[in-house]
Design a protein around this motif. Structure first.
Motif, PDB file in Angstrom:
ATOM      1  N   ALA A 137       2.353  -1.754  -5.941  1.00 47.61           N
ATOM      2  CA  ALA A 137       1.352  -1.517  -7.275  1.00 47.61           C
ATOM      3  C   ALA A 137       1.017  -2.489  -7.992  1.00 47.61           C
ATOM      4  O   ALA A 137      -0.207  -2.495  -8.275  1.00 47.61           O
ATOM      5  N   ALA A 138       1.793  -3.302  -8.108  1.00 46.48           N
ATOM      6  CA  ALA A 138       1.531  -4.540  -8.940  1.00 46.48           C
ATOM      7  C   ALA A 138       0.773  -5.496  -8.093  1.00 46.48           C
ATOM      8  O   ALA A 138      -0.044  -6.441  -8.980  1.00 46.48           O
ATOM      9  N   ALA A 139       0.761  -5.757  -6.986  1.00 49.21           N
ATOM     10  CA  ALA A 139      -0.132  -6.422  -6.025  1.00 49.21           C
ATOM     11  C   ALA A 139      -1.404  -5.748  -5.729  1.00 49.21           C
ATOM     12  O   ALA A 139      -2.227  -6.210  -5.152  1.00 49.21           O
ATOM     13  N   GLY A 140      -1.533  -4.491  -6.248  1.00 48.12           N
ATOM     14  CA  GLY A 140      -2.824  -3.782  -5.771  1.00 48.12           C
ATOM     15  C   GLY A 140      -2.772  -3.379  -4.333  1.00 48.12           C
ATOM     16  O   GLY A 140      -3.881  -3.184  -3.976  1.00 48.12           O
ATOM     17  N   ILE A 141      -1.796  -3.059  -3.706  1.00 44.21           N
ATOM     18  CA  ILE A 141      -1.669  -2.862  -2.203  1.00 44.21           C
ATOM     19  C   ILE A 141      -1.251  -1.445  -2.331  1.00 44.21           C
ATOM     20  O   ILE A 141      -0.272  -0.931  -2.596  1.00 44.21           O
ATOM     21  N   ALA A 142      -2.270  -0.564  -1.569  1.00 44.23           N
ATOM     22  CA  ALA A 142      -1.941   0.811  -1.156  1.00 44.23           C
ATOM     23  C   ALA A 142      -1.109   0.819  -0.159  1.00 44.23           C
ATOM     24  O   ALA A 142      -1.647   0.800   1.060  1.00 44.23           O
ATOM     25  N   LEU A 143       0.293   1.352  -0.179  1.00 43.72           N
ATOM     26  CA  LEU A 143       0.931   1.396   1.105  1.00 43.72           C
ATOM     27  C   LEU A 143       0.651   2.342   2.184  1.00 43.72           C
ATOM     28  O   LEU A 143       0.826   2.497   3.211  1.00 43.72           O
ATOM     29  N   THR A 144      -0.279   3.435   1.427  1.00 43.35           N
ATOM     30  CA  THR A 144      -1.059   4.261   2.525  1.00 43.35           C
ATOM     31  C   THR A 144      -2.360   4.314   2.077  1.00 43.35           C
ATOM     32  O   THR A 144      -2.887   4.181   0.588  1.00 43.35           O
ATOM     33  N   HIS A 145      -3.141   4.467   2.757  1.00 43.72           N
ATOM     34  CA  HIS A 145      -4.654   4.537   2.758  1.00 43.72           C
ATOM     35  C   HIS A 145      -5.128   5.204   3.808  1.00 43.72           C
ATOM     36  O   HIS A 145      -5.160   4.822   4.915  1.00 43.72           O
TER      37      HIS A 145
END
Length: 262
Positions: A137-145
């Motif tokens: 979340a802090a890195a702006g990476i959606a673990l699922t997309h």
């Protein structure tokens, strides 16, 4: 004189061991229940990764016991930590066992709960935002997309017999792999995944000090993972995220992200 830690014949009601997740670092990400338990604590047994600002929320009279662990040095072996929790609870003390992230995600909370249950000590588990969720979340990476990943796997990169672990199918197209405790074995992890058929060009992100003011996000590809860790002198706590989602980030995060083209 009666030994307060003597168990034989001691009829007092045991205290409760609260296994509390402290989240990924930022005190604002504590659950309300975790914050309340810390503020009321008489005894806190905490890991080394718990942010000092979170410990500062404890009352002045609370006892703080560090059982910090690192790759090269363990302040207290796990069996001794288990026994400490049991002894304090059987002496009638409530214990807040404070762990980074979530106590049941690579936090050995299961082992501690089992030890307490075996000794007749009640256990209360307070979940926390896991390191993986907080870092992503802090890195702006959606673990699922929908366009990149429908599966997420969490693994420990620092474990006995790493080469013998079966990671086949955990990383690749449409999948995200999150590796805890993988800094020291980054080279071996790279070799293992590529030997299992993962592309050397698969995007990776290394998230250091997630959610804290000193957070860094270092991006690259699988073949350069070890070089990223070494060149940027990445220190624990850090997570490795491998998959197509690692190349994605919201624009609002870029100001706090250190990028690398490795």
């Amino acid at each position: 004189m009666i030994d307060p830690h003597a168990h034989s014949g001691d009829q007092r009601r045991p205290g409760t061991v609260h296994l509390v997740g402290a989240g990924p670092g930022d005190p604002d990400l504590l659950t309300l229940r975790a914050a309340r338990l810390i503020a009321q604590a008489q005894l806190i047994v905490h890991d080394g990764l718990v942010d000092p600002a979170i410990l500062a929320m404890a009352p002045d009279h609370a006892r703080l016991v560090s059982v910090a662990k690192s790759r090269s040095r363990h302040t207290m072996p796990q069996d001794a930590i288990n026994q400490l929790l049991v002894d304090e609870a059987l002496a009638g003390n409530d214990v807040v066992r404070l762990k980074g992230g979530d106590p049941f995600v690579f936090g050995r909370g299961g082992e501690e709960a089992e030890a307490c249950h075996a000794a007749g000590v009640p256990v209360n588990v307070v979940p926390g935002i896991s390191a993986a969720m907080g870092a992503a979340a802090a890195a702006g990476i959606a673990l699922t997309h929908r366009d990149a990943a429908s599966t997420v796997s969490f693994v420990a990169g620092q474990c006995k017999g790493l080469a013998d672990q079966d990671w086949v199918g955990l990383a690749g197209k449409g999948r995200t792999l999150v590796i805890y405790m993988g800094l020291a074995t980054a080279g071996a992890i790279t070799e293992k995944l590529m030997a299992d058929g993962l592309s050397p060009a698969m995007p990776v992100a290394v998230v250091e000090n997630a959610t804290r003011p000193t957070m860094r996000v270092l991006r690259g590809v699988l073949a350069g993972l070890e070089q990223i860790v070494e060149t940027h002198r990445v220190k624990s706590p850090a997570l490795i995220i491998i998959g197509e989602v690692a190349a994605r980030a919201g624009a609002h995060h870029l100001a706090q992200i250190a990028e690398t083209a490795l």
